[in-house]
Design an enzyme around this catalytic site. Structure first.
Site, mmCIF file in Angstrom:
data_model
loop_
_atom_site.group_PDB
_atom_site.id
_atom_site.type_symbol
_atom_site.label_atom_id
_atom_site.label_comp_id
_atom_site.label_asym_id
_atom_site.label_seq_id
_atom_site.Cartn_x
_atom_site.Cartn_y
_atom_site.Cartn_z
ATOM 1 N N GLU A 1 0.863 -1.181 0.000
ATOM 2 C CA GLU A 1 0.000 0.000 0.000
ATOM 3 C C GLU A 1 0.897 1.228 0.000
ATOM 4 O O GLU A 1 1.923 1.239 0.678
ATOM 5 C CB GLU A 1 -0.900 0.056 1.241
ATOM 6 C CG GLU A 1 -1.960 -1.022 1.300
ATOM 7 C CD GLU A 1 -1.477 -2.278 1.995
ATOM 8 O OE1 GLU A 1 -0.362 -2.274 2.556
ATOM 9 O OE2 GLU A 1 -2.226 -3.275 1.977
ATOM 10 N N TYR B 1 8.106 1.877 -7.649
ATOM 11 C CA TYR B 1 7.441 0.574 -7.806
ATOM 12 C C TYR B 1 7.057 0.307 -9.265
ATOM 13 O O TYR B 1 7.178 -0.821 -9.742
ATOM 14 C CB TYR B 1 6.214 0.482 -6.888
ATOM 15 C CG TYR B 1 6.575 0.587 -5.415
ATOM 16 C CD1 TYR B 1 7.557 -0.238 -4.866
ATOM 17 C CD2 TYR B 1 5.950 1.500 -4.586
ATOM 18 C CE1 TYR B 1 7.910 -0.146 -3.536
ATOM 19 C CE2 TYR B 1 6.297 1.602 -3.243
ATOM 20 C CZ TYR B 1 7.277 0.777 -2.728
ATOM 21 O OH TYR B 1 7.634 0.867 -1.405
HETATM 22 C C1 LIG Z 1 10.571 6.452 -1.932
HETATM 23 C C2 LIG Z 1 12.045 6.327 -1.483
HETATM 24 C C3 LIG Z 1 12.206 5.021 -0.716
HETATM 25 C C4 LIG Z 1 12.947 6.289 -2.720
HETATM 26 O O1 LIG Z 1 14.279 6.078 -2.289
HETATM 27 P P1 LIG Z 1 15.539 6.480 -3.192
HETATM 28 O O2 LIG Z 1 16.706 5.725 -2.727
HETATM 29 O O3 LIG Z 1 15.650 7.957 -3.255
HETATM 30 O O4 LIG Z 1 15.080 5.931 -4.637
HETATM 31 P P2 LIG Z 1 16.046 5.590 -5.852
HETATM 32 O O5 LIG Z 1 17.149 6.575 -5.919
HETATM 33 O O6 LIG Z 1 16.398 4.154 -5.794
HETATM 34 O O7 LIG Z 1 15.086 5.885 -7.080
HETATM 35 C C5 LIG Z 1 14.523 4.821 -7.834
HETATM 36 C C6 LIG Z 1 13.397 5.384 -8.667
HETATM 37 O O8 LIG Z 1 12.324 5.821 -7.812
HETATM 38 C C7 LIG Z 1 11.719 7.002 -8.376
HETATM 39 N N1 LIG Z 1 11.920 8.140 -7.482
HETATM 40 C C8 LIG Z 1 12.623 8.148 -6.330
HETATM 41 N N2 LIG Z 1 12.541 9.364 -5.747
HETATM 42 C C9 LIG Z 1 11.776 10.131 -6.546
HETATM 43 C C10 LIG Z 1 11.313 11.471 -6.473
HETATM 44 N N3 LIG Z 1 11.643 12.276 -5.436
HETATM 45 N N4 LIG Z 1 10.516 11.930 -7.461
HETATM 46 C C11 LIG Z 1 10.178 11.136 -8.495
HETATM 47 N N5 LIG Z 1 10.584 9.831 -8.636
HETATM 48 C C12 LIG Z 1 11.368 9.341 -7.657
HETATM 49 C C13 LIG Z 1 12.391 7.230 -9.707
HETATM 50 O O9 LIG Z 1 11.686 6.471 -10.668
HETATM 51 C C14 LIG Z 1 13.761 6.601 -9.452
HETATM 52 O O10 LIG Z 1 14.411 6.217 -10.630
HETATM 53 P P3 LIG Z 1 15.382 7.253 -11.360
HETATM 54 O O11 LIG Z 1 16.310 7.775 -10.329
HETATM 55 O O12 LIG Z 1 16.011 6.401 -12.386
HETATM 56 O O13 LIG Z 1 14.479 8.345 -11.902
HETATM 57 C C15 LIG Z 1 12.486 7.542 -0.606
HETATM 58 O O14 LIG Z 1 12.096 8.744 -1.257
HETATM 59 C C16 LIG Z 1 11.890 7.524 0.791
HETATM 60 O O15 LIG Z 1 12.459 6.947 1.706
HETATM 61 N N6 LIG Z 1 10.709 8.163 0.979
HETATM 62 C C17 LIG Z 1 10.042 8.233 2.284
HETATM 63 C C18 LIG Z 1 9.531 6.855 2.676
HETATM 64 C C19 LIG Z 1 8.599 6.274 1.635
HETATM 65 O O16 LIG Z 1 7.769 6.970 1.024
HETATM 66 N N7 LIG Z 1 8.695 4.928 1.466
HETATM 67 C C20 LIG Z 1 7.844 4.177 0.548
HETATM 68 C C21 LIG Z 1 6.569 3.846 1.254
HETATM 69 S S1 LIG Z 1 5.501 2.858 0.239
#
Ligand SMILES: CC(C)(COP(=O)(O)OP(=O)(O)OC[C@H]1O[C@@H](n2cnc3c(N)ncnc32)[C@H](O)[C@@H]1OP(=O)(O)O)[C@@H](O)C(=O)NCCC(=O)NCCS
Length: 191
Positions: free
Chosen positions: A118, A130
């Protein structure tokens, strides 16, 4: 200082009880409804269905730092992504992508054939992550989150196959992985 190239400076390994305080710190920085340390300890040490992972940054001086975490539940052929977060200072470096690939791979090895989670309707960053792995919108849980009654989107990857994982991690560089299955390892995505 964070190195510019993440590729050779990170490992993904099973979460241990010693990691829990730092994992909780990342959780508090990442979610409005964080889990307690006790919840994490339960997942790591007692829940036989849980699979818990951390991403650990290796600094140039050899010092290591946990910068990301993920907890999944694997029940029969279903993997539920319970929580996944990366420390704000280390985002957009491919860490979540690497964690997700590792968690899905471990789930596959434990018999999972589909994965779901979710996610808040407003959480476009996570949804994008995702979708890169092939997860698709499969339902809506109205007013699901207790803090602001935001809807949860249910996203599902079906089937979960080695190929779907490869596609998702394709752009993640060449991080190192360590360890095998999480000892037992959490639904924050569900909070
Ligand atoms: C969501 C989260 C886990 C992503 O972590 P991250 O290490 O920055 O992600 P990655 O660098 O591996 O990015 C992978 C892909 O995710 C997407 N993505 C990640 N951050 C993004 C942003 N701020 N805006 C848009 N797309 C994003 C992109 O598709 C990215 O691929 P790309 O870099 O080739 O464009 C991080 O922002 C986070 O911890 N958020 C708060 C907690 C959360 O929301 N967890 C998920 C709950 S379901």
């Amino acid at each position: 200082m964070i190195p510019i190239s993440p590729a050779r400076n990170m490992i993904v390994r099973p979460m241990t009880l010693e990691d829990v305080p730092r994992v909780r710190e990342i959780d508090v920085l990442s979610f409005s409804l964080p889990w307690s340390e006790r919840s994490y300890r339960f997942e790591v040490a007692e829940n036989p269905h849980a699979s818990c992972w951390v991403a650990e940054w290796v600094h140039p001086d050899g010092r290591t730092e946990v910068v990301g975490m993920m907890v999944n539940w694997v029940i029969l052929d279903e993997l539920h992504i319970a929580t996944l977060a990366v420390h704000p200072d280390y985002r957009r470096m491919g860490i979540a992508r690497r964690l997700l690939a590792k968690g899905l791979q471990a789930g596959l090895e434990r018999g999972a054939r589909l994965a779901f989670l979710e996610v808040r309707r407003s959480n476009l960053a996570a949804q994008s992550l995702y979708r890169a792995f092939g997860f698709e919108l499969s339902g809506v849980r109205p007013r699901y989150y207790k803090d602001n009654f935001e809807d949860a989107l249910l996203m599902t990857l079906d089937p979960l196959t080695p190929e779907t994982i490869t596609v998702g991690e394709r752009e993640s560089g060449s991080f190192t992985e360590q360890g095998g299955e999480g000892s037992i390892g959490c639904a924050k995505c569900a909070q």
